[in-house]
Design a protein around this motif. Structure first.
Motif, PDB file in Angstrom:
ATOM      1  N   GLY A  68      36.885  11.760 -32.548  1.00  0.00           N
ATOM      2  CA  GLY A  68      36.087  13.164 -32.820  1.00  0.00           C
ATOM      3  C   GLY A  68      37.149  14.015 -32.557  1.00  0.00           C
ATOM      4  O   GLY A  68      37.226  15.080 -33.258  1.00  0.00           O
ATOM      5  N   TYR A  69      37.888  13.782 -31.453  1.00  0.00           N
ATOM      6  CA  TYR A  69      39.027  14.885 -30.921  1.00  0.00           C
ATOM      7  C   TYR A  69      40.129  14.923 -31.995  1.00  0.00           C
ATOM      8  O   TYR A  69      40.443  16.038 -32.506  1.00  0.00           O
ATOM      9  N   SER A  70      40.358  14.068 -32.576  1.00  0.00           N
ATOM     10  CA  SER A  70      41.537  14.084 -33.826  1.00  0.00           C
ATOM     11  C   SER A  70      40.698  14.700 -35.090  1.00  0.00           C
ATOM     12  O   SER A  70      41.847  15.021 -35.948  1.00  0.00           O
ATOM     13  N   HIS A  71      39.463  14.970 -35.161  1.00  0.00           N
ATOM     14  CA  HIS A  71      39.101  15.471 -36.278  1.00  0.00           C
ATOM     15  C   HIS A  71      38.614  16.807 -35.840  1.00  0.00           C
ATOM     16  O   HIS A  71      37.505  17.527 -36.397  1.00  0.00           O
ATOM     17  N   ARG A  72      39.057  17.562 -35.111  1.00  0.00           N
ATOM     18  CA  ARG A  72      38.839  19.080 -34.428  1.00  0.00           C
ATOM     19  C   ARG A  72      38.441  19.814 -35.489  1.00  0.00           C
ATOM     20  O   ARG A  72      37.595  20.515 -35.122  1.00  0.00           O
ATOM     21  N   PRO A  73      39.253  20.136 -36.687  1.00  0.00           N
ATOM     22  CA  PRO A  73      38.939  21.258 -37.430  1.00  0.00           C
ATOM     23  C   PRO A  73      37.602  20.968 -38.352  1.00  0.00           C
ATOM     24  O   PRO A  73      37.187  21.903 -38.581  1.00  0.00           O
ATOM     25  N   GLN A  74      37.167  19.608 -38.293  1.00  0.00           N
ATOM     26  CA  GLN A  74      35.955  19.531 -39.087  1.00  0.00           C
ATOM     27  C   GLN A  74      34.501  19.784 -38.201  1.00  0.00           C
ATOM     28  O   GLN A  74      34.775  19.492 -37.272  1.00  0.00           O
ATOM     29  N   PRO A  75      33.298  20.342 -39.109  1.00  0.00           N
ATOM     30  CA  PRO A  75      32.362  20.818 -38.348  1.00  0.00           C
ATOM     31  C   PRO A  75      31.695  19.338 -37.746  1.00  0.00           C
ATOM     32  O   PRO A  75      31.711  18.334 -38.331  1.00  0.00           O
ATOM     33  N   GLY A  76      31.093  19.545 -36.617  1.00  0.00           N
ATOM     34  CA  GLY A  76      30.473  18.466 -36.030  1.00  0.00           C
ATOM     35  C   GLY A  76      31.374  17.504 -35.144  1.00  0.00           C
ATOM     36  O   GLY A  76      31.132  16.605 -34.329  1.00  0.00           O
ATOM     37  N   TRP A  77      32.841  17.973 -35.063  1.00  0.00           N
ATOM     38  CA  TRP A  77      33.514  16.916 -34.262  1.00  0.00           C
ATOM     39  C   TRP A  77      33.259  16.881 -32.630  1.00  0.00           C
ATOM     40  O   TRP A  77      33.370  15.795 -31.988  1.00  0.00           O
ATOM     41  N   GLY A  78      32.590  18.144 -32.225  1.00  0.00           N
ATOM     42  CA  GLY A  78      32.347  18.130 -30.889  1.00  0.00           C
ATOM     43  C   GLY A  78      31.395  17.120 -30.528  1.00  0.00           C
ATOM     44  O   GLY A  78      31.111  16.602 -29.232  1.00  0.00           O
ATOM     45  N   TRP A  79      30.206  17.018 -31.485  1.00  0.00           N
ATOM     46  CA  TRP A  79      28.928  15.982 -31.121  1.00  0.00           C
ATOM     47  C   TRP A  79      29.748  14.473 -31.074  1.00  0.00           C
ATOM     48  O   TRP A  79      29.193  13.706 -30.183  1.00  0.00           O
ATOM     49  N   VAL A  80      30.872  14.268 -31.769  1.00  0.00           N
ATOM     50  CA  VAL A  80      31.343  12.743 -31.731  1.00  0.00           C
ATOM     51  C   VAL A  80      31.996  12.676 -30.534  1.00  0.00           C
ATOM     52  O   VAL A  80      31.844  11.885 -29.957  1.00  0.00           O
ATOM     53  N   VAL A  81      32.615  13.735 -30.067  1.00  0.00           N
ATOM     54  CA  VAL A  81      33.487  13.686 -28.759  1.00  0.00           C
ATOM     55  C   VAL A  81      32.488  13.531 -27.725  1.00  0.00           C
ATOM     56  O   VAL A  81      32.565  12.815 -26.871  1.00  0.00           O
ATOM     57  N   ALA A  82      31.443  14.313 -27.698  1.00  0.00           N
ATOM     58  CA  ALA A  82      30.191  14.214 -26.636  1.00  0.00           C
ATOM     59  C   ALA A  82      29.672  12.706 -26.665  1.00  0.00           C
ATOM     60  O   ALA A  82      29.384  12.291 -25.530  1.00  0.00           O
ATOM     61  N   ALA A  83      29.421  12.104 -27.961  1.00  0.00           N
ATOM     62  CA  ALA A  83      28.794  10.947 -27.871  1.00  0.00           C
ATOM     63  C   ALA A  83      29.674   9.712 -27.069  1.00  0.00           C
ATOM     64  O   ALA A  83      29.410   9.033 -26.509  1.00  0.00           O
ATOM     65  N   GLY A  84      30.881  10.158 -27.515  1.00  0.00           N
ATOM     66  CA  GLY A  84      31.851   9.235 -27.019  1.00  0.00           C
ATOM     67  C   GLY A  84      32.009   9.364 -25.513  1.00  0.00           C
ATOM     68  O   GLY A  84      32.097   8.214 -24.771  1.00  0.00           O
ATOM     69  N   VAL A  85      32.115  10.307 -24.965  1.00  0.00           N
ATOM     70  CA  VAL A  85      32.007  10.786 -23.690  1.00  0.00           C
ATOM     71  C   VAL A  85      30.844  10.092 -22.861  1.00  0.00           C
ATOM     72  O   VAL A  85      31.097   9.296 -21.752  1.00  0.00           O
ATOM     73  N   SER A 129      28.832   7.595 -23.855  1.00  0.00           N
ATOM     74  CA  SER A 129      29.213   6.010 -23.947  1.00  0.00           C
ATOM     75  C   SER A 129      30.105   5.910 -23.094  1.00  0.00           C
ATOM     76  O   SER A 129      29.897   4.442 -22.419  1.00  0.00           O
ATOM     77  N   ALA A 130      31.322   6.407 -22.872  1.00  0.00           N
ATOM     78  CA  ALA A 130      32.372   6.032 -21.931  1.00  0.00           C
ATOM     79  C   ALA A 130      31.830   6.076 -20.445  1.00  0.00           C
ATOM     80  O   ALA A 130      31.916   5.241 -19.645  1.00  0.00           O
ATOM     81  N   LEU A 131      31.198   7.005 -20.408  1.00  0.00           N
ATOM     82  CA  LEU A 131      30.559   7.297 -18.813  1.00  0.00           C
ATOM     83  C   LEU A 131      29.386   6.191 -18.414  1.00  0.00           C
ATOM     84  O   LEU A 131      29.365   5.794 -17.497  1.00  0.00           O
ATOM     85  N   ALA A 132      28.573   5.904 -19.669  1.00  0.00           N
ATOM     86  CA  ALA A 132      27.581   4.728 -19.414  1.00  0.00           C
ATOM     87  C   ALA A 132      28.406   3.478 -19.129  1.00  0.00           C
ATOM     88  O   ALA A 132      28.061   2.776 -18.117  1.00  0.00           O
ATOM     89  N   GLY A 133      29.420   3.253 -19.811  1.00  0.00           N
ATOM     90  CA  GLY A 133      30.271   1.950 -19.516  1.00  0.00           C
ATOM     91  C   GLY A 133      30.903   2.055 -18.050  1.00  0.00           C
ATOM     92  O   GLY A 133      30.731   1.081 -17.489  1.00  0.00           O
ATOM     93  N   LEU A 134      31.312   3.190 -17.515  1.00  0.00           N
ATOM     94  CA  LEU A 134      31.708   3.147 -16.064  1.00  0.00           C
ATOM     95  C   LEU A 134      30.988   3.163 -15.171  1.00  0.00           C
ATOM     96  O   LEU A 134      31.191   2.424 -13.986  1.00  0.00           O
ATOM     97  N   VAL A 135      29.831   3.658 -15.478  1.00  0.00           N
ATOM     98  CA  VAL A 135      28.604   3.605 -14.415  1.00  0.00           C
ATOM     99  C   VAL A 135      28.401   2.112 -14.271  1.00  0.00           C
ATOM    100  O   VAL A 135      28.049   1.502 -13.169  1.00  0.00           O
ATOM    101  N   ILE A 136      28.026   1.539 -15.642  1.00  0.00           N
ATOM    102  CA  ILE A 136      27.651  -0.116 -15.373  1.00  0.00           C
ATOM    103  C   ILE A 136      28.678  -0.762 -14.815  1.00  0.00           C
ATOM    104  O   ILE A 136      28.318  -1.718 -13.865  1.00  0.00           O
ATOM    105  N   ALA A 137      30.047  -0.427 -15.063  1.00  0.00           N
ATOM    106  CA  ALA A 137      31.054  -1.344 -14.406  1.00  0.00           C
ATOM    107  C   ALA A 137      31.168  -1.116 -12.766  1.00  0.00           C
ATOM    108  O   ALA A 137      31.491  -2.007 -12.061  1.00  0.00           O
ATOM    109  N   MET A 138      31.069   0.171 -12.514  1.00  0.00           N
ATOM    110  CA  MET A 138      30.965   0.643 -11.063  1.00  0.00           C
ATOM    111  C   MET A 138      29.991  -0.119 -10.143  1.00  0.00           C
ATOM    112  O   MET A 138      29.944  -0.469  -8.920  1.00  0.00           O
TER     113      MET A 138
END
Length: 184
Positions: A122-139, A141-150
């Motif tokens: 998502g971050y690598s597609h910054r100029p494209q519309p909607g890139w922020g939603w992709v980044v937010a979804a990724g963050v 998911s990553a946070l959910a993985g971290l919470v589960i791992a912790m």
């Protein structure tokens, strides 16, 4: 209207006539989701048993497939792969709590890895519309993985059950919404 359009219209009409079944299935899934929420440990064990059955069936299919290949190297690869799948399936039945620990760890790793990758894409597609939603979804998911791992391995007795309960509830509401939309 073309023949293809008539077939589509007929299929939609037949589906629309069954709108009540969609709603009934949705209500049933909501009930099962509520039951799963009521006892996350039992829902986790049920999830492990489903995964165990799938692994056992995949193992049997791969073992059967091994006898259909032409070379010895491929035969042993498929045979070994099938045996490992079958053993993992039996392992899930024999010790579902330990299997839930392993599956929860894999879930945490998969969520973390896919979240980081999604955020990077998502971050690598910054100029494209909607890139922020992709980044937010990724963050997320990553946070959910971290919470589960912790919380691992202690949370292994309820995480898979929670995912099952949430999925059943979302599927239930989806079927109810589709059924009611078909009724209109």
């Amino acid at each position: 209207m073309t023949l293809r359009g008539d077939a589509m219209k007929d299929a939609i009409g037949q589906t629309r006539a069954k709108w009540g079944w969609f709603v009934a299935l949705g209500v049933l899934l909501l009930i099962f989701g509520g039951i799963a929420f009521g006892n996350l440990f039992i829902a986790t064990v049920a999830s492990v048993f489903v995964v165990g059955w799938l692994m056992l069936m995949a193992g049997v299919v791969e073992i059967i497939h091994a006898f259909g290949v032409k070379t010895w190297g491929r035969f042993f690869y498929w045979l070994l792969s099938g045996l490992l799948y079958a053993v993992a399936g039996f392992f899930a039945f024999g010790n579902p709590v330990l299997a839930s620990t392993v599956l929860t760890f894999f879930l945490a790793v998969a969520l973390l890895a896919s979240g980081v990758l999604r955020a990077w894409v998502g971050y690598s597609h910054r100029p494209q519309p909607g890139w922020g939603w992709v980044v937010a979804a990724g963050v997320i998911s990553a946070l959910a993985g971290l919470v589960i791992a912790m919380g691992w391995p202690v949370n292994s007795v309820w995480v898979l059950g929670l995912f099952l309960a949430v999925d059943l509830i979302f599927q239930g509401w989806t079927f109810i919404a589709v059924g009611l939309a078909l009724k209109k």
